[in-house]
Design an enzyme around this catalytic site. Structure first.
Site, short mmCIF file in Angstrom:
data_model
loop_
_atom_site.label_atom_id
_atom_site.label_comp_id
_atom_site.label_asym_id
_atom_site.label_seq_id
_atom_site.Cartn_x
_atom_site.Cartn_y
_atom_site.Cartn_z
N HIS A 57 80.40 17.81 37.93
CA HIS A 57 81.39 18.63 38.63
C HIS A 57 82.53 17.73 39.08
CE1 HIS A 57 78.39 22.03 39.91
NE2 HIS A 57 78.28 21.70 38.63
N GLU A 59 83.91 17.35 41.92
CA GLU A 59 83.65 16.65 43.17
C GLU A 59 82.75 15.44 42.96
OE1 GLU A 59 83.26 19.89 42.44
OE2 GLU A 59 83.08 21.07 44.26
N CYS A 87 79.82 23.51 45.52
CA CYS A 87 78.48 24.10 45.45
C CYS A 87 77.56 23.30 46.37
CB CYS A 87 77.97 24.09 44.01
SG CYS A 87 77.58 22.43 43.39
N CYS A 90 77.22 19.55 45.35
CA CYS A 90 78.39 18.74 45.71
C CYS A 90 78.51 18.57 47.21
CB CYS A 90 79.65 19.37 45.12
SG CYS A 90 79.67 19.34 43.31
#
Length: 150
Positions: A57, A59, A87, A90
């Protein structure tokens, strides 16, 4: 009126540029930048498909890049700007990094961390939500409309 290069909006626009790169690569268009002492030290966008890695992701990639840049596991003097609400995975990584501030654009009504645990960020982390939310959210909506062929 010009936009200050050290404003939250300026940095979120940089994250949007990263999200646009993800969009072009047919990745869910989420972009992130990490800022430390008014300087962007990390840029990333979702690369789950490209890397065949469910943890890639924006992040997560930005956190790792920033930690490598600083040679530290802590980001306690840094701010993460991300176009979509993190999410749970993260948000957990952000907790462990002890990041000073998180600024996100659009809320994620299906997978955002607030659904599972709104208290997951480190207690010292400052949170700003909804910055350029419409613009950030529209990029994700457009992506999924195109993926569905609508």
């Amino acid at each position: 009126m010009s936009l200050s290069i050290h404003s939250d909006e300026h940095y979120m626009r940089q994250a949007l540029k990263e999200a646009a790169l993800a969009f072009e690569e047919k990745e869910i268009p989420v972009g992130a930048v990490v800022v430390c002492k008014n300087r962007i030290i990390a840029r990333a966008y979702n690369q789950v498909q490209r890397l065949n890695d469910v943890t890639a992701h924006a992040e997560m990639l930005a956190i790792t890049a920033a930690q490598n840049y600083l040679n530290s596991k802590y980001l306690d003097e840094c701010t993460l700007y991300v176009t979509l609400e993190p999410c749970t995975m993260c948000a957990g990584a952000l907790y462990w990094s002890q990041i000073d501030k998180v600024v996100y654009g659009a809320s994620d009504e299906k997978r955002g961390y607030h659904l599972a645990n709104p208290e997951i960020l480190h207690p010292k982390t400052n949170l700003v939500t909804g910055l350029l939310a419409e613009e950030c959210g529209e990029l994700v909506k457009t992506f999924f409309r195109q993926m569905r062929g609508n």
